[in-house]
Design a protein around this motif. Structure first.
Motif, PDB file in Angstrom:
ATOM      1  N   LYS A   1      10.271   6.165  -1.719  1.00  0.00           N
ATOM      2  CA  LYS A   1       9.757   5.186  -2.677  1.00  0.00           C
ATOM      3  C   LYS A   1       8.301   4.803  -2.406  1.00  0.00           C
ATOM      4  O   LYS A   1       7.665   4.154  -3.233  1.00  0.00           O
ATOM      5  CB  LYS A   1      10.623   3.921  -2.659  1.00  0.00           C
ATOM      6  N   ARG A   2       7.777   5.218  -1.267  1.00  0.00           N
ATOM      7  CA  ARG A   2       6.384   4.896  -0.937  1.00  0.00           C
ATOM      8  C   ARG A   2       5.413   5.810  -1.705  1.00  0.00           C
ATOM      9  O   ARG A   2       4.207   5.594  -1.698  1.00  0.00           O
ATOM     10  CB  ARG A   2       6.176   5.065   0.569  1.00  0.00           C
ATOM     11  N   LEU A   3       5.947   6.834  -2.364  1.00  0.00           N
ATOM     12  CA  LEU A   3       5.114   7.762  -3.131  1.00  0.00           C
ATOM     13  C   LEU A   3       4.810   7.186  -4.511  1.00  0.00           C
ATOM     14  O   LEU A   3       5.713   6.884  -5.272  1.00  0.00           O
ATOM     15  CB  LEU A   3       5.828   9.108  -3.283  1.00  0.00           C
TER      16      LEU A   3
ATOM     17  N   VAL B   1       0.867  -1.179   0.000  1.00  0.00           N
ATOM     18  CA  VAL B   1       0.000   0.000   0.000  1.00  0.00           C
ATOM     19  C   VAL B   1       0.898   1.221   0.000  1.00  0.00           C
ATOM     20  O   VAL B   1       1.876   1.285   0.756  1.00  0.00           O
ATOM     21  CB  VAL B   1      -0.935   0.009   1.232  1.00  0.00           C
ATOM     22  N   PHE B   2       0.577   2.202  -0.834  1.00  0.00           N
ATOM     23  CA  PHE B   2       1.475   3.329  -1.032  1.00  0.00           C
ATOM     24  C   PHE B   2       0.794   4.666  -0.701  1.00  0.00           C
ATOM     25  O   PHE B   2      -0.283   4.684  -0.121  1.00  0.00           O
ATOM     26  CB  PHE B   2       2.016   3.301  -2.463  1.00  0.00           C
ATOM     27  N   ALA B   3       1.435   5.761  -1.047  1.00  0.00           N
ATOM     28  CA  ALA B   3       0.965   7.087  -0.655  1.00  0.00           C
ATOM     29  C   ALA B   3       0.812   8.006  -1.858  1.00  0.00           C
ATOM     30  O   ALA B   3       1.450   7.814  -2.894  1.00  0.00           O
ATOM     31  CB  ALA B   3       1.934   7.715   0.348  1.00  0.00           C
ATOM     32  N   ALA B   4      -0.048   9.011  -1.684  1.00  0.00           N
ATOM     33  CA  ALA B   4      -0.197  10.096  -2.656  1.00  0.00           C
ATOM     34  C   ALA B   4      -0.011  11.407  -1.901  1.00  0.00           C
ATOM     35  O   ALA B   4      -0.450  11.537  -0.756  1.00  0.00           O
ATOM     36  CB  ALA B   4      -1.575  10.052  -3.307  1.00  0.00           C
ATOM     37  N   VAL B   5       0.627  12.368  -2.551  1.00  0.00           N
ATOM     38  CA  VAL B   5       0.806  13.685  -1.938  1.00  0.00           C
ATOM     39  C   VAL B   5      -0.018  14.711  -2.692  1.00  0.00           C
ATOM     40  O   VAL B   5       0.140  14.889  -3.895  1.00  0.00           O
ATOM     41  CB  VAL B   5       2.293  14.113  -1.923  1.00  0.00           C
ATOM     42  N   ASP B   6      -0.918  15.364  -1.963  1.00  0.00           N
ATOM     43  CA  ASP B   6      -1.686  16.475  -2.506  1.00  0.00           C
ATOM     44  C   ASP B   6      -0.940  17.758  -2.150  1.00  0.00           C
ATOM     45  O   ASP B   6      -0.801  18.091  -0.972  1.00  0.00           O
ATOM     46  CB  ASP B   6      -3.095  16.483  -1.908  1.00  0.00           C
ATOM     47  N   MET B   7      -0.473  18.471  -3.167  1.00  0.00           N
ATOM     48  CA  MET B   7       0.354  19.668  -2.952  1.00  0.00           C
ATOM     49  C   MET B   7      -0.441  20.832  -2.368  1.00  0.00           C
ATOM     50  O   MET B   7       0.145  21.836  -1.947  1.00  0.00           O
ATOM     51  CB  MET B   7       0.982  20.112  -4.283  1.00  0.00           C
ATOM     52  N   ASN B   8      -1.755  20.701  -2.320  1.00  0.00           N
ATOM     53  CA  ASN B   8      -2.630  21.735  -1.791  1.00  0.00           C
ATOM     54  C   ASN B   8      -2.944  21.507  -0.308  1.00  0.00           C
ATOM     55  O   ASN B   8      -3.476  22.375   0.362  1.00  0.00           O
ATOM     56  CB  ASN B   8      -3.929  21.743  -2.604  1.00  0.00           C
ATOM     57  N   HIS B   9      -2.574  20.318   0.204  1.00  0.00           N
ATOM     58  CA  HIS B   9      -2.958  19.939   1.562  1.00  0.00           C
ATOM     59  C   HIS B   9      -1.885  20.162   2.618  1.00  0.00           C
ATOM     60  O   HIS B   9      -2.113  19.847   3.790  1.00  0.00           O
ATOM     61  CB  HIS B   9      -3.366  18.455   1.596  1.00  0.00           C
TER      62      HIS B   9
ATOM     63  N   ASN C   1       8.738  18.387   1.605  1.00  0.00           N
ATOM     64  CA  ASN C   1       9.198  17.673   2.798  1.00  0.00           C
ATOM     65  C   ASN C   1       8.496  16.324   2.938  1.00  0.00           C
ATOM     66  O   ASN C   1       9.117  15.321   3.322  1.00  0.00           O
ATOM     67  CB  ASN C   1       8.958  18.522   4.047  1.00  0.00           C
ATOM     68  N   LEU C   2       7.214  16.289   2.635  1.00  0.00           N
ATOM     69  CA  LEU C   2       6.478  15.027   2.703  1.00  0.00           C
ATOM     70  C   LEU C   2       6.928  14.085   1.586  1.00  0.00           C
ATOM     71  O   LEU C   2       7.052  12.875   1.811  1.00  0.00           O
ATOM     72  CB  LEU C   2       4.973  15.294   2.600  1.00  0.00           C
ATOM     73  N   ILE C   3       7.177  14.629   0.407  1.00  0.00           N
ATOM     74  CA  ILE C   3       7.663  13.807  -0.704  1.00  0.00           C
ATOM     75  C   ILE C   3       8.967  13.104  -0.304  1.00  0.00           C
ATOM     76  O   ILE C   3       9.114  11.890  -0.484  1.00  0.00           O
ATOM     77  CB  ILE C   3       7.893  14.669  -1.961  1.00  0.00           C
ATOM     78  N   MET C   4       9.884  13.854   0.261  1.00  0.00           N
ATOM     79  CA  MET C   4      11.166  13.278   0.664  1.00  0.00           C
ATOM     80  C   MET C   4      11.004  12.258   1.779  1.00  0.00           C
ATOM     81  O   MET C   4      11.685  11.226   1.806  1.00  0.00           O
ATOM     82  CB  MET C   4      12.120  14.393   1.094  1.00  0.00           C
ATOM     83  N   ALA C   5      10.093  12.532   2.706  1.00  0.00           N
ATOM     84  CA  ALA C   5       9.874  11.610   3.826  1.00  0.00           C
ATOM     85  C   ALA C   5       9.274  10.284   3.351  1.00  0.00           C
ATOM     86  O   ALA C   5       9.593   9.217   3.876  1.00  0.00           O
ATOM     87  CB  ALA C   5       8.972  12.254   4.868  1.00  0.00           C
TER      88      ALA C   5
ATOM     89  N   ILE D   1       9.611  21.209  -5.141  1.00  0.00           N
ATOM     90  CA  ILE D   1       8.721  20.060  -5.323  1.00  0.00           C
ATOM     91  C   ILE D   1       9.229  19.155  -6.446  1.00  0.00           C
ATOM     92  O   ILE D   1       9.332  17.930  -6.285  1.00  0.00           O
ATOM     93  CB  ILE D   1       7.288  20.533  -5.618  1.00  0.00           C
ATOM     94  N   LEU D   2       9.570  19.740  -7.579  1.00  0.00           N
ATOM     95  CA  LEU D   2      10.055  18.952  -8.717  1.00  0.00           C
ATOM     96  C   LEU D   2      11.371  18.257  -8.407  1.00  0.00           C
ATOM     97  O   LEU D   2      11.585  17.102  -8.793  1.00  0.00           O
ATOM     98  CB  LEU D   2      10.186  19.849  -9.949  1.00  0.00           C
ATOM     99  N   LEU D   3      12.251  18.943  -7.710  1.00  0.00           N
ATOM    100  CA  LEU D   3      13.524  18.324  -7.331  1.00  0.00           C
ATOM    101  C   LEU D   3      13.303  17.159  -6.376  1.00  0.00           C
ATOM    102  O   LEU D   3      13.982  16.131  -6.465  1.00  0.00           O
ATOM    103  CB  LEU D   3      14.452  19.366  -6.698  1.00  0.00           C
ATOM    104  N   ALA D   4      12.338  17.319  -5.463  1.00  0.00           N
ATOM    105  CA  ALA D   4      12.025  16.226  -4.533  1.00  0.00           C
ATOM    106  C   ALA D   4      11.465  15.025  -5.289  1.00  0.00           C
ATOM    107  O   ALA D   4      11.856  13.877  -5.020  1.00  0.00           O
ATOM    108  CB  ALA D   4      11.039  16.712  -3.475  1.00  0.00           C
ATOM    109  N   LEU D   5      10.573  15.279  -6.242  1.00  0.00           N
ATOM    110  CA  LEU D   5      10.036  14.188  -7.049  1.00  0.00           C
ATOM    111  C   LEU D   5      11.147  13.469  -7.814  1.00  0.00           C
ATOM    112  O   LEU D   5      11.149  12.238  -7.934  1.00  0.00           O
ATOM    113  CB  LEU D   5       8.993  14.728  -8.037  1.00  0.00           C
ATOM    114  N   LYS D   6      12.080  14.243  -8.296  1.00  0.00           N
ATOM    115  CA  LYS D   6      13.220  13.676  -9.030  1.00  0.00           C
ATOM    116  C   LYS D   6      14.104  12.840  -8.107  1.00  0.00           C
ATOM    117  O   LYS D   6      14.519  11.728  -8.451  1.00  0.00           O
ATOM    118  CB  LYS D   6      14.028  14.815  -9.658  1.00  0.00           C
ATOM    119  N   LYS D   7      14.352  13.347  -6.911  1.00  0.00           N
ATOM    120  CA  LYS D   7      15.247  12.657  -5.963  1.00  0.00           C
ATOM    121  C   LYS D   7      14.677  11.325  -5.483  1.00  0.00           C
ATOM    122  O   LYS D   7      15.423  10.370  -5.274  1.00  0.00           O
ATOM    123  CB  LYS D   7      15.530  13.573  -4.766  1.00  0.00           C
TER     124      LYS D   7
END
Length: 305
Positions: free
Chosen positions: A235-237, A214-222, A228-232, A267-273
């Motif tokens: 791979k679960r994203l 089971v994985f996660a989704a990040v809503d950038m509006n929430h 920070n949440l993306i990095m945390a 945000i884009l750099l975090a997604l890339k990392k």
């Protein structure tokens, strides 16, 4: 021959920073659209302006208070088959299904009878949306909570997800849990708490309790500073909702409108990392579908590393 040489020169002379950003530019672009608006005309147009995938829902057929469907089994299936035909003709895929939610459709409800009814509703939704062959099934973790019941609600959520995970796998899809808006723990009415998955710490703690598939989704509006949440999550994203905001209230601004406070380079750099492989899935207000890919490419090309 002269034409071929010109193309080669242009390719060779591209700035190195543009070449470096190619991996991000390969990301698919999508947007959230209700099933009633998935028509052949709209999907053909969306594909022509660079949209690859969509997220959709069948909320138009659900009475959220009664936990019941507002149309017959045949009518709902006919609408989904019609939508699938439109998508196939346009060459657009369904990436994700946004599952229904609300105060009466909440996977963390404490009353077992009610929770079981919510799970049963979701199972029926999964049966319907299997027609669309989605890759991702997105759930809200909860609606607003009563005071001081957070730990119990988390246990109920985990129980519900464990039960539904089998059904989702049966349609060859993957569950993602979305983070929720929770700038403050207690809402302004002082009688309720904000939903589960309201912060980086709570989101990551809850994900540790979930099955590994089971994985996660990040809503950038929430959340403020979604990077920070993306990095945390790392791979679960597996999925995202793209919108701008301030982390304090529901805004759903278009990222290129200049109305929000998100740092899109971060945000884009975090997604890339973290090696995010999903689409850039918009869930926001916009004027024209053609603006979606243009905005995405603009954000990438203006990236400040």
């Amino acid at each position: 021959m002269r034409y071929l040489i010109t193309i080669l020169v242009l390719l060779v002379c591209q700035p190195l920073d543009i070449i470096a950003k190619d991996p991000l530019l390969k990301m698919q672009v999508g947007y959230s659209v209700g099933i009633q608006n998935v028509t052949e005309k709209k999907m053909v147009y969306a594909k022509s302006v660079g949209v690859d995938v969509i997220e959709t829902s069948i909320n138009a057929f659900i009475d959220k208070k009664k936990r019941a469907f507002t149309a017959s089994d045949e009518e709902i299936k006919a609408q989904l088959m019609k939508a699938k035909g439109a998508l196939d003709k346009a060459g657009v895929k369904v990436w994700s299904i946004h599952m229904p939610f609300g105060p009466h459709i909440d996977l963390s409800l404490l009353d077992e009878r009610e929770r079981n009814e919510v799970v049963a509703l979701h199972r029926k939704v999964l049966e319907y949306v299997s027609i669309l062959k989605p890759k991702i099934i997105l759930f809200h973790p909860s609606y607003h909570l009563g005071l001081n019941e957070r730990e119990q609600r988390i246990k109920q959520l985990v129980k519900s997800i464990e039960e539904l995970n089998k059904d989702v796998k049966n349609i060859r899809a993957t569950i993602v849990i979305e983070n929720m808006l929770g700038y403050e723990l207690v809402r302004s009415n002082k009688k309720q708490e904000t939903p589960l998955c309201r912060s980086v710490d709570e989101m990551t703690a809850i994900m540790k309790l979930m099955p590994k598939d089971v994985f996660a989704a990040v809503d950038m509006n929430h959340i403020k500073h979604p990077e920070n949440l993306i990095m945390a999550l790392g791979k679960r994203l597996k999925s995202v909702h793209i919108a701008d905001g301030d982390g304090k209230k529901e805004c759903h601004y278009f990222p290129c409108s200049g109305e929000g406070e998100n740092d899109w380079s971060a945000i884009l750099l975090a997604l890339k990392k973290v090696g995010y492989k999903g689409p850039f899935m918009y869930e926001c207000a916009f004027k024209d579908v053609k603006d979606l890919r243009a905005c995405f490419e603009g954000l990438v090309n203006n990236l400040k590393e």
